[in-house]
Design a protein around this motif. Structure first.
Motif, PDB file in Angstrom:
ATOM      1  N   ASN A 252      -0.463  13.797  12.776  1.00 36.72           N
ATOM      2  CA  ASN A 252       0.999  13.682  12.679  1.00 36.72           C
ATOM      3  C   ASN A 252       1.345  12.665  11.607  1.00 36.72           C
ATOM      4  O   ASN A 252       0.711  11.606  11.505  1.00 36.72           O
ATOM      5  CB  ASN A 252       1.584  13.226  14.021  1.00 36.72           C
ATOM      6  CG  ASN A 252       3.109  13.309  14.062  1.00 36.72           C
ATOM      7  OD1 ASN A 252       3.660  14.373  14.328  1.00 36.72           O
ATOM      8  ND2 ASN A 252       3.795  12.206  13.799  1.00 36.72           N
ATOM      9  N   VAL A 253       2.360  12.986  10.801  1.00 33.88           N
ATOM     10  CA  VAL A 253       2.831  12.052   9.771  1.00 33.88           C
ATOM     11  C   VAL A 253       4.314  11.800   9.982  1.00 33.88           C
ATOM     12  O   VAL A 253       5.106  12.744  10.080  1.00 33.88           O
ATOM     13  CB  VAL A 253       2.612  12.608   8.346  1.00 33.88           C
ATOM     14  CG1 VAL A 253       3.169  11.625   7.308  1.00 33.88           C
ATOM     15  CG2 VAL A 253       1.133  12.872   8.100  1.00 33.88           C
ATOM     16  N   ASN A 254       4.682  10.528  10.067  1.00 32.93           N
ATOM     17  CA  ASN A 254       6.078  10.114  10.207  1.00 32.93           C
ATOM     18  C   ASN A 254       6.438   9.299   8.977  1.00 32.93           C
ATOM     19  O   ASN A 254       5.925   8.190   8.794  1.00 32.93           O
ATOM     20  CB  ASN A 254       6.280   9.295  11.479  1.00 32.93           C
ATOM     21  CG  ASN A 254       7.732   8.923  11.721  1.00 32.93           C
ATOM     22  OD1 ASN A 254       8.421   8.468  10.820  1.00 32.93           O
ATOM     23  ND2 ASN A 254       8.205   9.100  12.946  1.00 32.93           N
ATOM     24  N   THR A 262       5.578   3.946   7.488  1.00 35.30           N
ATOM     25  CA  THR A 262       5.075   5.315   7.452  1.00 35.30           C
ATOM     26  C   THR A 262       3.805   5.343   8.280  1.00 35.30           C
ATOM     27  O   THR A 262       2.890   4.547   8.032  1.00 35.30           O
ATOM     28  CB  THR A 262       4.771   5.767   6.015  1.00 35.30           C
ATOM     29  OG1 THR A 262       5.983   5.842   5.276  1.00 35.30           O
ATOM     30  CG2 THR A 262       4.099   7.130   6.000  1.00 35.30           C
ATOM     31  N   THR A 263       3.736   6.233   9.266  1.00 38.10           N
ATOM     32  CA  THR A 263       2.573   6.272  10.151  1.00 38.10           C
ATOM     33  C   THR A 263       1.892   7.627  10.085  1.00 38.10           C
ATOM     34  O   THR A 263       2.543   8.660   9.958  1.00 38.10           O
ATOM     35  CB  THR A 263       2.965   5.989  11.614  1.00 38.10           C
ATOM     36  OG1 THR A 263       3.908   6.979  12.051  1.00 38.10           O
ATOM     37  CG2 THR A 263       3.590   4.608  11.750  1.00 38.10           C
ATOM     38  N   THR A 264       0.570   7.597  10.168  1.00 44.21           N
ATOM     39  CA  THR A 264      -0.238   8.810  10.264  1.00 44.21           C
ATOM     40  C   THR A 264      -1.131   8.665  11.483  1.00 44.21           C
ATOM     41  O   THR A 264      -1.922   7.715  11.567  1.00 44.21           O
ATOM     42  CB  THR A 264      -1.103   9.005   9.014  1.00 44.21           C
ATOM     43  OG1 THR A 264      -0.246   9.067   7.856  1.00 44.21           O
ATOM     44  CG2 THR A 264      -1.923  10.281   9.098  1.00 44.21           C
ATOM     45  N   THR A 265      -1.003   9.584  12.444  1.00 47.60           N
ATOM     46  CA  THR A 265      -1.728   9.505  13.708  1.00 47.60           C
ATOM     47  C   THR A 265      -2.706  10.663  13.789  1.00 47.60           C
ATOM     48  O   THR A 265      -2.317  11.826  13.641  1.00 47.60           O
ATOM     49  CB  THR A 265      -0.754   9.569  14.890  1.00 47.60           C
ATOM     50  OG1 THR A 265       0.298   8.617  14.695  1.00 47.60           O
ATOM     51  CG2 THR A 265      -1.474   9.271  16.194  1.00 47.60           C
ATOM     52  N   LEU A 266      -3.979  10.350  14.030  1.00 50.23           N
ATOM     53  CA  LEU A 266      -5.024  11.374  14.031  1.00 50.23           C
ATOM     54  C   LEU A 266      -5.418  11.757  15.456  1.00 50.23           C
ATOM     55  O   LEU A 266      -5.757  10.900  16.270  1.00 50.23           O
ATOM     56  CB  LEU A 266      -6.253  10.873  13.278  1.00 50.23           C
ATOM     57  CG  LEU A 266      -7.397  11.879  13.132  1.00 50.23           C
ATOM     58  CD1 LEU A 266      -6.949  13.077  12.311  1.00 50.23           C
ATOM     59  CD2 LEU A 266      -8.615  11.214  12.512  1.00 50.23           C
ATOM     60  N   SER A 274      -4.357   7.001   1.803  1.00 49.84           N
ATOM     61  CA  SER A 274      -4.323   6.147   0.616  1.00 49.84           C
ATOM     62  C   SER A 274      -2.904   5.731   0.311  1.00 49.84           C
ATOM     63  O   SER A 274      -1.974   6.550   0.364  1.00 49.84           O
ATOM     64  CB  SER A 274      -4.891   6.900  -0.600  1.00 49.84           C
ATOM     65  OG  SER A 274      -6.177   7.414  -0.330  1.00 49.84           O
ATOM     66  N   ASP A 275      -2.732   4.447   0.005  1.00 49.17           N
ATOM     67  CA  ASP A 275      -1.452   3.995  -0.540  1.00 49.17           C
ATOM     68  C   ASP A 275      -1.693   3.602  -1.988  1.00 49.17           C
ATOM     69  O   ASP A 275      -2.677   4.006  -2.600  1.00 49.17           O
ATOM     70  CB  ASP A 275      -0.852   2.873   0.303  1.00 49.17           C
ATOM     71  CG  ASP A 275      -1.666   1.586   0.251  1.00 49.17           C
ATOM     72  OD1 ASP A 275      -2.722   1.566  -0.414  1.00 49.17           O
ATOM     73  OD2 ASP A 275      -1.246   0.598   0.889  1.00 49.17           O
ATOM     74  N   LYS A 276      -0.820   2.798  -2.558  1.00 50.77           N
ATOM     75  CA  LYS A 276      -0.930   2.467  -3.975  1.00 50.77           C
ATOM     76  C   LYS A 276      -2.078   1.508  -4.270  1.00 50.77           C
ATOM     77  O   LYS A 276      -2.503   1.375  -5.423  1.00 50.77           O
ATOM     78  CB  LYS A 276       0.385   1.864  -4.465  1.00 50.77           C
ATOM     79  CG  LYS A 276       1.558   2.834  -4.380  1.00 50.77           C
ATOM     80  CD  LYS A 276       2.849   2.174  -4.830  1.00 50.77           C
ATOM     81  CE  LYS A 276       4.010   3.156  -4.737  1.00 50.77           C
ATOM     82  NZ  LYS A 276       5.302   2.542  -5.148  1.00 50.77           N
ATOM     83  N   LYS A 277      -2.596   0.828  -3.207  1.00 46.84           N
ATOM     84  CA  LYS A 277      -3.604  -0.204  -3.445  1.00 46.84           C
ATOM     85  C   LYS A 277      -4.972   0.084  -2.843  1.00 46.84           C
ATOM     86  O   LYS A 277      -5.984  -0.380  -3.359  1.00 46.84           O
ATOM     87  CB  LYS A 277      -3.090  -1.546  -2.901  1.00 46.84           C
ATOM     88  CG  LYS A 277      -1.823  -2.049  -3.581  1.00 46.84           C
ATOM     89  CD  LYS A 277      -1.464  -3.450  -3.113  1.00 46.84           C
ATOM     90  CE  LYS A 277      -1.172  -3.475  -1.618  1.00 46.84           C
ATOM     91  NZ  LYS A 277      -0.746  -4.833  -1.172  1.00 46.84           N
ATOM     92  N   VAL A 289      -0.726   2.581   9.370  1.00 48.79           N
ATOM     93  CA  VAL A 289       0.647   2.110   9.221  1.00 48.79           C
ATOM     94  C   VAL A 289       0.805   1.533   7.825  1.00 48.79           C
ATOM     95  O   VAL A 289       0.070   0.616   7.437  1.00 48.79           O
ATOM     96  CB  VAL A 289       0.991   1.026  10.271  1.00 48.79           C
ATOM     97  CG1 VAL A 289       2.434   0.569  10.103  1.00 48.79           C
ATOM     98  CG2 VAL A 289       0.752   1.547  11.682  1.00 48.79           C
ATOM     99  N   VAL A 290       1.741   2.082   7.073  1.00 46.21           N
ATOM    100  CA  VAL A 290       2.055   1.547   5.753  1.00 46.21           C
ATOM    101  C   VAL A 290       3.408   0.870   5.832  1.00 46.21           C
ATOM    102  O   VAL A 290       4.432   1.515   6.106  1.00 46.21           O
ATOM    103  CB  VAL A 290       2.088   2.648   4.682  1.00 46.21           C
ATOM    104  CG1 VAL A 290       2.466   2.053   3.324  1.00 46.21           C
ATOM    105  CG2 VAL A 290       0.742   3.363   4.599  1.00 46.21           C
ATOM    106  N   THR A 291       3.430  -0.438   5.616  1.00 44.55           N
ATOM    107  CA  THR A 291       4.679  -1.195   5.635  1.00 44.55           C
ATOM    108  C   THR A 291       4.576  -2.353   4.663  1.00 44.55           C
ATOM    109  O   THR A 291       3.534  -3.024   4.585  1.00 44.55           O
ATOM    110  CB  THR A 291       4.989  -1.715   7.056  1.00 44.55           C
ATOM    111  OG1 THR A 291       6.207  -2.438   7.043  1.00 44.55           O
ATOM    112  CG2 THR A 291       3.876  -2.600   7.589  1.00 44.55           C
TER     113      THR A 291
END
Length: 382
Positions: A252-254, A262-266, A274-277, A289-291
């Motif tokens: 699930n991606v929120n 932004t959360t991704t639940t497996l 992956s984020d920018k870093k 969790v990306v914040t």
């Protein structure tokens, strides 16, 4: 005093602008129209006669004579007149009820999200899926698009012998499914992957992945994915803050723009987030969790993350602001908070199939908040 004057005063009573003298006069003259004598009345008799008199006035005829009426009883009728007569007349079509401390307009008690969305094809054509008939609704290069009897969208690849006269650009053209607030939808892509789209979301994808090395899609909002396995063609979900790469899995991606994270639940398999870093690998039962440009991993109850897809709201120490935003999207309402609940967190479960009044009542059980509904607006009053 004439009947029209009484109606004008009752209008003021309903709006809360009548003076105490006007209220008293209206109640007295309403009963005076049918007064013969003044014996004492029981409460039941007073209620019965008030209804008879009132109905007569509303039908535009002279009230029936009532033999048992007593002027001093008018004072006892105050609450009845204000809530019974005033509101009954001026809100016959939009009757407000007081139930369990939640004020809800019966006609405008918001219903759950509807199973519909808007499909935008590669050529720009927009199709309202609520109005589209069951069966074939569109064709693109090497793909036929169907709406099933149970209201899902299915992309089916044509046989390899099908005509290829369409341009390659159309073959690779992007389609977009958009749900407004108060809508949800499900689509099966040409590779067999299934996607459930939550309210206020958009999902962009290629009509066919046949000539592509990657199955890349874009999401704004929330969606649940059951990705068909294909090791040779990784499935990538791109949002504004991250990318999720999978081979075949359930997750699930929120990624709503009005949320801080932004959360991704497996739930099954594994994914790379992956984020920018940086990038991290998720295992079942974990959530990324990306914040604030930071990517972190935590263990979670996956059922809470996918509760929306299974028809429930499940809140486990959830931030009150996040709860309000979820409710607003699902029921397509405006929610106004007074701003005094920044540190409030709540827990509870309620079905998303119920009208909004049931959800608000469930939240009120905590004793920490109260709600008032005015048309399409929900106001936090405590």
């Amino acid at each position: 005093m004439e009947k029209k004057d009484i109606k004008e005063i009752l209008n003021k009573v309903n709006a809360g602008t009548a003076t105490s003298e006007e209220e008293h006069a209206a109640k007295y003259w309403l009963h005076y129209f049918s007064k013969d004598d003044i014996p004492a009345l029981s409460e039941d008799e007073l209620n019965q006669e008030t209804e008879i008199i009132y109905n007569s006035l509303m039908e535009g005829r002279t009230p029936a004579k009532v033999k048992r009426l007593w002027y001093p009883a008018v004072a006892a009728a105050c609450l009845l007149m204000i809530l019974g007569v005033g509101l009954f007349y001026y809100n016959q079509q939009n009757t407000e009820i007081l139930k369990n401390d939640v004020v809800v307009n019966k006609i405008q008690d918001a219903t759950p999200a509807q199973n519909t969305a808007t499909l935008t094809l590669a050529n720009g054509k927009r199709i309202s899926l609520a109005d589209a008939p069951t069966g074939l609704i569109a064709e693109q290069a090497n793909v036929s698009i169907f709406k099933t009897a149970d209201g899902k969208l299915v992309y089916k690849a044509k046989s390899s012998t099908a005509s290829t006269s369409e341009s390659a650009s159309e073959n690779l053209g992007l389609n977009t499914i958009t749900t407004a607030r108060g809508q949800q939808y499900q689509v099966e892509l040409s590779d067999g992957s299934k996607i459930w789209l939550n309210a206020a979301s958009s999902f962009t994808f290629s009509a066919t992945f046949a000539s592509l090395k990657q199955r890349k899609v874009e999401l704004n909002g929330e969606a649940y994915f059951e990705v068909a396995k294909d090791k040779a063609h990784p499935f990538i979900v791109k949002t504004d803050k991250q990318e999720v790469e999978v081979l075949g899995t359930h997750f699930n991606v929120n990624s709503y723009s009005d949320e801080n994270t932004t959360t991704t639940t497996l739930l099954e398999g594994s994914v790379k987030v992956s984020d920018k870093k940086e990038q991290k690998i998720l295992h079942p039962g974990q959530e990324s969790v990306v914040t604030n440009n930071t990517l972190s991993i935590r263990n979670v109850n996956t059922q809470e993350a996918v509760a929306w897809k299974n028809g429930d709201f499940i809140f486990d120490n959830e931030d009150f602001g996040s709860i309000l935003r979820q409710v607003a999207r699902w029921y397509n309402v405006e929610i106004i908070d007074n701003g005094n609940h920044e540190d409030l967190r709540l827990s509870g479960t309620v079905s998303r199939s119920k009208n909004i009044s049931a959800v608000l009542k469930a939240l009120e059980v905590t004793g920490k908040i109260k709600f008032k509904v005015e048309g399409n607006r929900v106001i936090v009053t405590k």
